[in-house]
Design a protein around this motif. Structure first.
Motif, PDB file in Angstrom:
ATOM      1  N   ALA A  82      38.914  22.113  68.070  1.00 34.61           N
ATOM      2  CA  ALA A  82      38.791  20.813  68.731  1.00 34.61           C
ATOM      3  C   ALA A  82      40.018  20.572  69.598  1.00 34.61           C
ATOM      4  O   ALA A  82      41.151  20.602  69.109  1.00 34.61           O
ATOM      5  CB  ALA A  82      38.646  19.707  67.695  1.00 34.61           C
ATOM      6  N   ILE A  83      39.787  20.329  70.888  1.00 34.79           N
ATOM      7  CA  ILE A  83      40.883  20.214  71.853  1.00 34.79           C
ATOM      8  C   ILE A  83      40.856  18.853  72.522  1.00 34.79           C
ATOM      9  O   ILE A  83      39.802  18.373  72.951  1.00 34.79           O
ATOM     10  CB  ILE A  83      40.780  21.312  72.932  1.00 34.79           C
ATOM     11  CG1 ILE A  83      40.822  22.698  72.288  1.00 34.79           C
ATOM     12  CG2 ILE A  83      41.893  21.167  73.961  1.00 34.79           C
ATOM     13  CD1 ILE A  83      40.559  23.823  73.272  1.00 34.79           C
ATOM     14  N   ASP A  84      42.019  18.227  72.615  1.00 35.50           N
ATOM     15  CA  ASP A  84      42.174  16.995  73.386  1.00 35.50           C
ATOM     16  C   ASP A  84      43.644  16.857  73.732  1.00 35.50           C
ATOM     17  O   ASP A  84      44.508  17.189  72.914  1.00 35.50           O
ATOM     18  CB  ASP A  84      41.694  15.778  72.590  1.00 35.50           C
ATOM     19  CG  ASP A  84      41.276  14.631  73.502  1.00 35.50           C
ATOM     20  OD1 ASP A  84      42.054  14.288  74.408  1.00 35.50           O
ATOM     21  OD2 ASP A  84      40.180  14.081  73.309  1.00 35.50           O
TER      22      ASP A  84
ATOM     23  N   VAL B  72      30.820  22.120  72.885  1.00 33.00           N
ATOM     24  CA  VAL B  72      30.301  20.757  72.831  1.00 33.00           C
ATOM     25  C   VAL B  72      31.310  19.842  73.501  1.00 33.00           C
ATOM     26  O   VAL B  72      32.524  20.032  73.374  1.00 33.00           O
ATOM     27  CB  VAL B  72      30.017  20.283  71.384  1.00 33.00           C
ATOM     28  CG1 VAL B  72      28.946  21.132  70.740  1.00 33.00           C
ATOM     29  CG2 VAL B  72      31.282  20.289  70.545  1.00 33.00           C
ATOM     30  N   SER B  73      30.814  18.857  74.225  1.00 32.76           N
ATOM     31  CA  SER B  73      31.716  17.949  74.925  1.00 32.76           C
ATOM     32  C   SER B  73      30.944  16.757  75.459  1.00 32.76           C
ATOM     33  O   SER B  73      29.834  16.905  75.972  1.00 32.76           O
ATOM     34  CB  SER B  73      32.397  18.671  76.093  1.00 32.76           C
ATOM     35  OG  SER B  73      33.238  17.791  76.816  1.00 32.76           O
ATOM     36  N   GLU B  74      31.542  15.582  75.331  1.00 36.00           N
ATOM     37  CA  GLU B  74      31.034  14.403  76.043  1.00 36.00           C
ATOM     38  C   GLU B  74      31.741  14.384  77.400  1.00 36.00           C
ATOM     39  O   GLU B  74      32.625  13.578  77.649  1.00 36.00           O
ATOM     40  CB  GLU B  74      31.318  13.138  75.245  1.00 36.00           C
ATOM     41  CG  GLU B  74      30.592  13.078  73.908  1.00 36.00           C
ATOM     42  CD  GLU B  74      30.972  11.849  73.105  1.00 36.00           C
ATOM     43  OE1 GLU B  74      31.095  10.765  73.703  1.00 36.00           O
ATOM     44  OE2 GLU B  74      31.163  11.977  71.884  1.00 36.00           O
ATOM     45  N   TRP B  75      31.327  15.275  78.277  1.00 37.31           N
ATOM     46  CA  TRP B  75      32.075  15.561  79.500  1.00 37.31           C
ATOM     47  C   TRP B  75      31.747  14.611  80.641  1.00 37.31           C
ATOM     48  O   TRP B  75      32.415  14.611  81.668  1.00 37.31           O
ATOM     49  CB  TRP B  75      31.810  16.999  79.943  1.00 37.31           C
ATOM     50  CG  TRP B  75      30.357  17.382  80.012  1.00 37.31           C
ATOM     51  CD1 TRP B  75      29.650  18.060  79.063  1.00 37.31           C
ATOM     52  CD2 TRP B  75      29.434  17.105  81.071  1.00 37.31           C
ATOM     53  NE1 TRP B  75      28.344  18.230  79.461  1.00 37.31           N
ATOM     54  CE2 TRP B  75      28.182  17.644  80.699  1.00 37.31           C
ATOM     55  CE3 TRP B  75      29.542  16.454  82.302  1.00 37.31           C
ATOM     56  CZ2 TRP B  75      27.049  17.555  81.498  1.00 37.31           C
ATOM     57  CZ3 TRP B  75      28.413  16.352  83.110  1.00 37.31           C
ATOM     58  CH2 TRP B  75      27.182  16.903  82.706  1.00 37.31           C
TER      59      TRP B  75
ATOM     60  N   GLY C 176      37.732  17.747  74.591  1.00 37.36           N
ATOM     61  CA  GLY C 176      37.866  16.296  74.642  1.00 37.36           C
ATOM     62  C   GLY C 176      37.324  15.689  73.366  1.00 37.36           C
ATOM     63  O   GLY C 176      36.492  14.786  73.396  1.00 37.36           O
ATOM     64  N   CYS C 177      37.829  16.165  72.236  1.00 38.78           N
ATOM     65  CA  CYS C 177      37.201  15.871  70.941  1.00 38.78           C
ATOM     66  C   CYS C 177      37.299  14.410  70.533  1.00 38.78           C
ATOM     67  O   CYS C 177      36.515  13.949  69.698  1.00 38.78           O
ATOM     68  CB  CYS C 177      37.793  16.756  69.858  1.00 38.78           C
ATOM     69  SG  CYS C 177      39.563  16.497  69.568  1.00 38.78           S
TER      70      CYS C 177
ATOM     71  N   LEU D  19      42.601  21.696  64.976  1.00 40.21           N
ATOM     72  CA  LEU D  19      42.854  20.665  65.975  1.00 40.21           C
ATOM     73  C   LEU D  19      43.969  21.121  66.910  1.00 40.21           C
ATOM     74  O   LEU D  19      45.034  21.548  66.461  1.00 40.21           O
ATOM     75  CB  LEU D  19      43.251  19.365  65.276  1.00 40.21           C
ATOM     76  CG  LEU D  19      43.649  18.190  66.165  1.00 40.21           C
ATOM     77  CD1 LEU D  19      42.482  17.764  67.037  1.00 40.21           C
ATOM     78  CD2 LEU D  19      44.126  17.026  65.306  1.00 40.21           C
ATOM     79  N   ILE D  20      43.722  21.037  68.218  1.00 40.37           N
ATOM     80  CA  ILE D  20      44.697  21.472  69.215  1.00 40.37           C
ATOM     81  C   ILE D  20      44.924  20.330  70.197  1.00 40.37           C
ATOM     82  O   ILE D  20      43.989  19.892  70.874  1.00 40.37           O
ATOM     83  CB  ILE D  20      44.201  22.720  69.973  1.00 40.37           C
ATOM     84  CG1 ILE D  20      43.887  23.853  68.993  1.00 40.37           C
ATOM     85  CG2 ILE D  20      45.227  23.156  71.006  1.00 40.37           C
ATOM     86  CD1 ILE D  20      43.169  25.026  69.629  1.00 40.37           C
ATOM     87  N   LYS D  21      46.158  19.848  70.281  1.00 40.46           N
ATOM     88  CA  LYS D  21      46.492  18.782  71.219  1.00 40.46           C
ATOM     89  C   LYS D  21      47.218  19.392  72.411  1.00 40.46           C
ATOM     90  O   LYS D  21      48.416  19.666  72.366  1.00 40.46           O
ATOM     91  CB  LYS D  21      47.359  17.716  70.550  1.00 40.46           C
ATOM     92  CG  LYS D  21      47.623  16.512  71.447  1.00 40.46           C
ATOM     93  CD  LYS D  21      48.407  15.431  70.722  1.00 40.46           C
ATOM     94  CE  LYS D  21      48.646  14.239  71.641  1.00 40.46           C
ATOM     95  NZ  LYS D  21      49.406  13.163  70.970  1.00 40.46           N
ATOM     96  N   ASP D  22      46.461  19.630  73.492  1.00 40.28           N
ATOM     97  CA  ASP D  22      47.042  20.256  74.676  1.00 40.28           C
ATOM     98  C   ASP D  22      46.011  20.244  75.797  1.00 40.28           C
ATOM     99  O   ASP D  22      44.832  19.950  75.577  1.00 40.28           O
ATOM    100  CB  ASP D  22      47.452  21.703  74.373  1.00 40.28           C
ATOM    101  CG  ASP D  22      48.601  22.176  75.267  1.00 40.28           C
ATOM    102  OD1 ASP D  22      48.821  21.553  76.330  1.00 40.28           O
ATOM    103  OD2 ASP D  22      49.263  23.156  74.893  1.00 40.28           O
ATOM    104  N   ARG D  23      46.459  20.564  76.995  1.00 37.25           N
ATOM    105  CA  ARG D  23      45.549  20.767  78.113  1.00 37.25           C
ATOM    106  C   ARG D  23      44.792  22.072  77.907  1.00 37.25           C
ATOM    107  O   ARG D  23      45.341  23.047  77.389  1.00 37.25           O
ATOM    108  CB  ARG D  23      46.319  20.818  79.431  1.00 37.25           C
ATOM    109  CG  ARG D  23      46.897  19.489  79.878  1.00 37.25           C
ATOM    110  CD  ARG D  23      47.806  19.696  81.089  1.00 37.25           C
ATOM    111  NE  ARG D  23      47.149  20.478  82.127  1.00 37.25           N
ATOM    112  CZ  ARG D  23      46.420  19.961  83.117  1.00 37.25           C
ATOM    113  NH1 ARG D  23      46.264  18.653  83.191  1.00 37.25           N
ATOM    114  NH2 ARG D  23      45.868  20.738  84.026  1.00 37.25           N
TER     115      ARG D  23
END
Length: 319
Positions: free
Chosen positions: A60-62, A104-107, A40-41, A85-89
């Motif tokens: 980095a995934i979002d 790392v994540s602001e989860w 959730g970058c 950078l990875i844009k996916d589920r």
């Protein structure tokens, strides 16, 4: 759920990012030479912090619109060999590595659990995080409740929806109760749904309107110390070795989640509010969560002792 503080949320997000940056800065050994996964970058700031403080590579995934901050984009472009950078589920992602050292994540979501990224973090932990030395940042959280005497002068459009707002010290009329503490290194998905008892003691006579829920989170490791308990973190947080972030009323101007009672109660000093707090997903909607609270008002009579004065139950919908 009614949200009355977009600007406040932005300020809180900024403070959280700055707190996490400071915790990374104070523990560079945990990131230096490590492979980091940012879930959730968002703007990519945490990814940049990790690279800046020594990470070998950051994935980095979002699944939404990402890296939308021009200054951060420019900084990440300058370290493109250390950043992917990875844009996916998360469950569709195939990483070119077998493991990562740090997640790392602001989860955190409302009441920790709603609209959070706990499921993706747990999935990534089980699939990629090193079993022996891996770290999640932040890795600990607690959910607390307390009673307040008014509803923030705000009304929800749906009476079964909680209100998001800022409580201050003058509104709080009970002690606090910790509902649940979670450790992201060990928690499983079924444990995200629970039913737990609580008990609050009235400190100031008045009219009880609602329960307010808030959380705190922590990164419970430092470069030179083993995992700390929350009791230890309460003592250590001033050293800034550990990340410690709280949405407790009157600590800072953070928003909390407020659950109005089915009907208001007149309560006296030393009365007890007890009951059960149940949280589960809405089976008919993946974008909603159900919270059911059973309330019991126990009056502490000077002559007759403790006696149940009233009992209520209410179902709330987060969504």
């Amino acid at each position: 759920m009614q949200d009355f503080g977009v600007d406040e949320d932005k300020l809180q997000e900024q403070f959280l990012q700055e707190s996490m940056q400071q915790a990374i800065l104070n523990n560079p050994e945990l990131f230096k030479g490590k492979i980091v996964l940012d879930i959730g970058c968002g703007s990519g700031k945490l990814s940049f912090f990790a690279v800046h403080y020594g990470a070998t590579h950051v994935y980095a995934i979002d699944c939404y619109s990402i890296i939308n901050d021009s200054q951060t984009t420019e900084k990440l472009n300058n370290v493109s060999d250390k950043f992917t950078l990875i844009k996916d589920r998360i469950d569709n992602v195939v990483l070119p590595v077998d493991y990562v050292d740090v997640i790392v994540s602001e989860w955190m979501g409302y009441c920790i659990f709603f609209d959070s990224m706990l499921d993706p973090v747990i999935f990534a932990r089980d699939k990629w995080l090193r079993k022996d030395t891996g770290r999640i940042f932040p890795d600990r959280a607690r959910l607390h409740i307390m009673g307040i005497k008014n509803l923030l002068n705000k009304k929800a459009k749906d009476i079964n929806q909680p209100i998001v707002g800022v409580c201050d010290n003058e509104q709080v009329i009970t002690n606090e109760c910790t509902l649940v503490e979670i450790d992201l290194m060990t928690i499983t998905t079924p444990e995200l749904h629970f039913s737990l008892p609580f008990q609050l003691k009235v400190k100031t006579s008045g009219i009880l309107f609602a329960l307010v829920a808030y959380f705190d989170v922590a990164f419970s490791h430092s470069s030179n110390s083993p995992q700390q308990s929350f009791v230890e973190l309460d003592d250590e947080k001033k050293t800034q070795q550990y990340l410690f972030f709280s949405r407790k009323p009157y600590v800072m101007n953070w928003q909390q989640t407020v659950f109005s009672l089915p009907k208001i109660w007149n309560v006296d000093n030393n009365d007890i509010l007890m009951g059960e707090f149940t949280l589960c997903s809405n089976t008919s909607s993946n974008e909603e969560m159900n919270i059911t609270i059973l309330y019991k008002h126990i009056h502490n009579d000077s002559e007759q002792g403790l006696m149940i004065k009233d009992e209520q139950q209410k179902k709330y919908i987060l969504g």
